[in-house]
Scaffold this motif. Sequence first.
Motif: not given
Length: 414
Positions: A102-126
């Motif tokens: 999930t990606v949030s551009p810098a303009a949306d973030a309180g610290d002015g950086r672009c944030h990326l959170t890698v997805a855990n995709l835990m629901t499907m084993p593969h």
Amino acid sequence: MIEINFDGIVGPSHNYAGLSPGNLAASANAGRASFPRAAALEGIAKMRANIALGLRQGLLLPHARPDHVWLASLGTDAASAPAWLRAAALSASPMWAANAATVSPAADAGDGRCHLTVANLMTMPHRSHEWPQTLAQLRLAFAHPAFQVHAPVPPPFGDEGAANHMRLAATTDSAGVEIFVHGVGGGGFPVRQHAEAGRAIARAHQLDPVRTLHIAQSEAAIAAGAFHNDVVAVADGLTLFAHEQAFAQPADVYAELRRLLPDVTIVEVPAAEVSLDDAIRSYLFNAQLVTLPQGGQALILPAEARETPAVWTWLEKMVAGNGPIRRLELVDVRQSMANGGGPACLRLRVVADPATIDPRFLADDAKLERVAHLIEEHWPEQILPEDLENPALWVRLGEARAALLKMLRLTELV
């Protein structure tokens, strides 16, 4: 700041093992012969078509397959694992980069950086074992201080990345409204996106709670095969393009968007004109909705959209009107579609200054031409279900990926 589409290169292990309950295409095509070379070349052609439209393009790389590390953590290996577990370790599903993060551009973030959170995709084993290799790529590509790359949301809160996240904003570098879509019920199918995962990501990305929406996908959509929100809705700029049955409470969603963004345009496709079944079969909403450099918006659609009469009739009527979406671009990604992923599944959108991104992950026509030649030389032409048991195939897959990493000078990912 511009938007860059990072497409996943289809890996050499692309196969149809039917590992994804709720993904109707993947289940329907389980056991068929797959064509990894053709699949990867279709993806390259799609990227080149985007570049021709004036869009910026990036790459994400296939993962090591079989995933020996994951199998070892389960006390087994590719030779002795049960067939279903071996197939899960051989999945080429990282090709669908919309699930990378999930990606949030810098303009949306309180610290002015672009944030990326890698997805855990835990629901499907593969898919649950993808995140470590994806995180390694993201931390290379976005190592610049302009970015903050986060580890995944911990279990038990399932997170499937950008496939359940949308953003609306007047311009790429202005503050926007971020929308996290979660499931509640699935009509017998698993719900993959947990509400708490979206809230955790919003906090980590330092988003303004006033401009952050957490909404529920409709149970009817999930039950019909919309296993991710991006199968029934997509957003770009100030345009939300959605099916009438995409959300559990659409009127409330639309009212809140109009309050936060008075200039928003909501293009809702009525169920009476395009059924959920037709929308999902054609992947009408799993299109890339993009703003073109010359102005105006375009939908980059799978060829199946034209082959579904109700969908194509509605699209032609839409572009003939005065709405914001004025152009339709068709791409052939049939190998991906047969496993349940359309054009939007194959890409992750990042708003950033290209100068802050590791150039090895950025693409142009010349680089894509080299990648295409390598694919033609190294990717298997065909994989049958029984081929997944063949150690010779496992060796070939490793050699193909190693050749790609060497060509792109990304051997630290081995």
